[in-house]
Each structure stands twice: as structure tokens, then as C-alpha cells.
Scaffold this active site. Sequence first.
Site, PDB file in Angstrom:
ATOM      1  N   ASN A  55       0.833  -1.200   0.000  1.00  0.00           N
ATOM      2  CA  ASN A  55       0.000   0.000   0.000  1.00  0.00           C
ATOM      3  C   ASN A  55       0.868   1.250   0.000  1.00  0.00           C
ATOM      4  O   ASN A  55       1.937   1.295   0.601  1.00  0.00           O
ATOM      5  CB  ASN A  55      -0.993  -0.004   1.167  1.00  0.00           C
ATOM      6  CG  ASN A  55      -0.346  -0.103   2.542  1.00  0.00           C
ATOM      7  OD1 ASN A  55       0.628  -0.815   2.738  1.00  0.00           O
ATOM      8  ND2 ASN A  55      -0.908   0.605   3.505  1.00  0.00           N
ATOM      9  N   GLU A  65       0.394   5.242   0.594  1.00  0.00           N
ATOM     10  CA  GLU A  65      -0.472   6.337   1.039  1.00  0.00           C
ATOM     11  C   GLU A  65       0.058   7.675   0.556  1.00  0.00           C
ATOM     12  O   GLU A  65       1.228   7.804   0.173  1.00  0.00           O
ATOM     13  CB  GLU A  65      -0.561   6.349   2.566  1.00  0.00           C
ATOM     14  CG  GLU A  65      -1.240   5.140   3.139  1.00  0.00           C
ATOM     15  CD  GLU A  65      -1.312   5.140   4.648  1.00  0.00           C
ATOM     16  OE1 GLU A  65      -1.976   4.233   5.182  1.00  0.00           O
ATOM     17  OE2 GLU A  65      -0.715   6.012   5.311  1.00  0.00           O
ATOM     18  N   GLU A  89      -2.983  -4.564  -3.258  1.00  0.00           N
ATOM     19  CA  GLU A  89      -3.487  -5.461  -4.287  1.00  0.00           C
ATOM     20  C   GLU A  89      -3.491  -4.791  -5.651  1.00  0.00           C
ATOM     21  O   GLU A  89      -3.067  -5.386  -6.645  1.00  0.00           O
ATOM     22  CB  GLU A  89      -4.925  -5.917  -3.947  1.00  0.00           C
ATOM     23  CG  GLU A  89      -5.033  -6.700  -2.670  1.00  0.00           C
ATOM     24  CD  GLU A  89      -5.354  -5.863  -1.449  1.00  0.00           C
ATOM     25  OE1 GLU A  89      -6.055  -6.366  -0.560  1.00  0.00           O
ATOM     26  OE2 GLU A  89      -4.885  -4.698  -1.357  1.00  0.00           O
ATOM     27  N   CYS A 120     -10.489  -4.400  -0.391  1.00  0.00           N
ATOM     28  CA  CYS A 120     -11.583  -3.447  -0.578  1.00  0.00           C
ATOM     29  C   CYS A 120     -12.319  -3.724  -1.895  1.00  0.00           C
ATOM     30  O   CYS A 120     -11.839  -4.467  -2.755  1.00  0.00           O
ATOM     31  CB  CYS A 120     -11.053  -2.015  -0.539  1.00  0.00           C
ATOM     32  SG  CYS A 120     -10.163  -1.497  -2.029  1.00  0.00           S
ATOM     33  N   CYS A 143     -10.328  -2.992  -5.135  1.00  0.00           N
ATOM     34  CA  CYS A 143      -9.338  -4.030  -5.452  1.00  0.00           C
ATOM     35  C   CYS A 143     -10.026  -5.275  -6.005  1.00  0.00           C
ATOM     36  O   CYS A 143      -9.533  -5.906  -6.946  1.00  0.00           O
ATOM     37  CB  CYS A 143      -8.520  -4.387  -4.219  1.00  0.00           C
ATOM     38  SG  CYS A 143      -7.368  -3.086  -3.738  1.00  0.00           S
TER      39      CYS A 143
END
Length: 166
Positions: free
Chosen positions: A62, A64, A75, A112, A115
Site C-alpha cells: 500500500n 499512502e 493489491e 476493498c 481491489c
Amino acid sequence: MTEHQIEIAFKEYNTLTELNETDHDLCLEAVKAMEGSHSPYSKFRVGAALRLQSGKIIYGSNQENVAYPSGLCAERVALFYWGANHSDDPIEAMAVTASTDEFEILQPVTSCGSCLQVLAEYEKKQNKPIEIILFCNNGPVWVMNGVDSFLPFLFFEKRLNVEVKG
């Protein structure tokens, strides 16, 4: 009125050591992928590893950004990299894990919806499901056969594109 019920099936293992060697190793690669996480705001690191048919491993973590929601999930980082660089080498499996120093994660963290929709697109593109392995440190491992286990009502409109080309 007709009432419908949807059921999903998935495998749950108590620990990573119960997995076959190939899936176990892929999970360890997802842990390595977390090292690339840029998560200074949430402090929630996520790592994803894709195993391709050739045996090649693709990593994602991930990323950010202070200008939320400009970041991207692990993902999608891995999946988009695959789509841009290796789409001729089908994805066999994806392992995803998460970690934080803020609290103990007791069960696998699911992907999520964004994804999952991207995963669905690539399953459609390669015309085969992708095994999805979700796990957490010292906790259960969930193994699903394809994105349908998460999103039984995927968004696809066949008239938008009759044939997806690689």
C-alpha cells in the site's frame, strides 16, 4: 416476491504451516512485500504477492499520500504492475497480509471493493479464477477460489466490450 440466498465457500486453515509449500511460500513473499509499504498516516502496512503461471512473483504494497485518496492499495499496485508488464503470464494466486504496530490483527483483512473489481477484471481477461489467500500473523488463513467469493454481483456489462484483448 422471490427471496434468494447466496452462499460462499472458502477454506480456513489455523496457520500458514497447514498450507501446501507453494501457497506457504507465496504468503512469505506477501510478508516481504509489506516492507515496501508507505503508510505514515494509517500505520497499517499491507503486502500482496502474485504468483504467475511461470513461477514469477509480483509484489505490491500500500502506498499512502497526504492528499487522500491519492494512495493505492497493495493489491491494485501488484495487479496493475502485472497488467502493464506481464499480462501474457496468467496469475495463479494472490496472497495478502497486513500488519500494524497499533493493535493486534486477529483475522485476515479482506480486500476493498475497488481491489476486488480490478481482480475481477483480470480474472475475466485471463478467463480463469485467481486463488486468493488472506492471512494474518499468528491467525487463521482464508483461501478463496476467485473473486466471486467476495463479490457475487460483480459489475460487468457485456455490451460495453464484447471481447477483452490482452
